[in-house]
Structure formats: C-alpha cells, structure tokens
Design a protein around this motif. Structure first.
Motif, PDB file in Angstrom:
ATOM      1  N   SER A  73       0.811  -1.222   0.000  1.00  0.00           N
ATOM      2  CA  SER A  73       0.000   0.000   0.000  1.00  0.00           C
ATOM      3  C   SER A  73       0.843   1.270   0.000  1.00  0.00           C
ATOM      4  N   HIS A  74       2.134   1.146   0.263  1.00  0.00           N
ATOM      5  CA  HIS A  74       3.023   2.305   0.266  1.00  0.00           C
ATOM      6  C   HIS A  74       3.707   2.534  -1.073  1.00  0.00           C
ATOM      7  N   LEU A  75       3.492   1.634  -2.025  1.00  0.00           N
ATOM      8  CA  LEU A  75       4.229   1.662  -3.291  1.00  0.00           C
ATOM      9  C   LEU A  75       3.339   2.020  -4.465  1.00  0.00           C
ATOM     10  N   PRO A  76       3.942   2.558  -5.552  1.00  0.00           N
ATOM     11  CA  PRO A  76       3.156   2.919  -6.737  1.00  0.00           C
ATOM     12  C   PRO A  76       2.332   1.744  -7.260  1.00  0.00           C
ATOM     13  N   SER A  77       1.232   2.068  -7.899  1.00  0.00           N
ATOM     14  CA  SER A  77       0.224   1.162  -8.452  1.00  0.00           C
ATOM     15  C   SER A  77      -0.656   0.559  -7.358  1.00  0.00           C
ATOM     16  N   HIS A  78      -0.534   1.029  -6.173  1.00  0.00           N
ATOM     17  CA  HIS A  78      -1.424   0.701  -5.054  1.00  0.00           C
ATOM     18  C   HIS A  78      -1.886   2.046  -4.487  1.00  0.00           C
ATOM     19  N   PRO A  79      -2.554   2.082  -3.363  1.00  0.00           N
ATOM     20  CA  PRO A  79      -2.983   3.381  -2.857  1.00  0.00           C
ATOM     21  C   PRO A  79      -1.837   4.391  -2.701  1.00  0.00           C
ATOM     22  N   CYS A  80      -0.631   3.900  -2.453  1.00  0.00           N
ATOM     23  CA  CYS A  80       0.581   4.724  -2.360  1.00  0.00           C
ATOM     24  C   CYS A  80       0.412   5.889  -1.384  1.00  0.00           C
ATOM     25  N   GLN A  81       0.327   5.531  -0.132  1.00  0.00           N
ATOM     26  CA  GLN A  81       0.168   6.496   0.941  1.00  0.00           C
ATOM     27  C   GLN A  81       0.761   5.917   2.215  1.00  0.00           C
ATOM     28  N   VAL A  82       0.976   6.757   3.191  1.00  0.00           N
ATOM     29  CA  VAL A  82       1.446   6.309   4.502  1.00  0.00           C
ATOM     30  C   VAL A  82       0.412   6.729   5.527  1.00  0.00           C
TER      31      VAL A  82
END
Length: 140
Positions: free
Chosen positions: A33-42
């Motif tokens: 979830s922290h990486l591109p192509s996923h929600p990419c947020q913390v």
C-alpha cells in the motif's frame, strides 16, 4: 584517519543511520500500500496524532539533502501522507520490507526528516492478520 575540525559541518550520507534528535517520531515498514500502483500512501499511527495539526496541510519530507512536498491529509478516522508520497517512494527506490523512520523536526511548518532502513522480508514470511493474507507488517 584525520579528525574532522570542530567548526566543520558533516552531512551524513543519505543511507547513513543517524541518531534521532529527541523529536517525536513514528515508524513504518513498507508494504504494497506504500508503493506505486497501489494506494501509495502512509497512514500515520493514531498514537502520533497529538503531535500533528487537526487539518490537512502541506508537508515536507527530507531524506539526505533532498526534499519532497506532499499533503498531510486528515479525515474523520485517519491521517496520512499522500499526493507526493509516490514520488518519494519512487525516487528512493523503496521496497516491501524497508523500514522508514519519520522524525517530526518542525511541527509548525510540518516537516519530517526520514531515515530509510533497507531490508527485505524473508521469503518464507507472509504478512497476516488473523491468519488472513494482508500487506500489513504484522506477522504470526
């Protein structure tokens, strides 16, 4: 080895682990979830909320001698780093299993100094919650 003169400022290499300066901090183990192509947020842990404003604002992350602007988002239930986190993750080649330490160095202007601790999860480790697969960093 020559000692560093007392009046010289030493800027550590971006990969160097440096002691925290006593400011509040939170940690994060990088997951999908922290990486591109996923929600990419913390998502910021609720235990850290007392150190942060209660409204969405611009935030700056620093790592090494570089800076990234993003948004600190606040909603009813969560607080997170978004809109710019993807660039930070990509620029620093973050991978699942890496650790990040977010040290709050300026609460008025909302700035964090980040340390990245490279590390891969063992291949036989599968993140789970209640025996169900997840991309969270909880392990059985």
């Amino acid at each position: 080895m020559n000692p560093t003169p007392a009046n010289t400022t030493v800027i550590p290499h971006k990969d160097a682990i440096v002691p925290l300066s006593g400011n509040p901090f939170f940690t994060c183990i990088i997951s999908k979830s922290h990486l591109p192509s996923h929600p990419c947020q913390v998502s910021i842990p609720a235990t850290f909320y007392p150190y942060l404003p209660s409204e969405s604002l611009p935030v700056v992350l620093s790592y090494g001698n570089k800076f990234w602007k993003m948004t600190y988002c606040v909603n009813r239930r969560t607080r997170r780093l978004y809109c710019g986190w993807e660039k930070f993750a990509t620029d620093n080649k973050l991978k699942i299993g890496d650790g990040c330490i977010f040290e709050l160095v300026d609460s008025k202007n909302l700035q964090f100094k980040v340390q990245i601790l490279p590390g891969q999860l063992p291949s036989n480790s599968k993140p789970t919650i209640n025996d169900k697969s997840s991309d969270s960093p909880s392990f059985n």
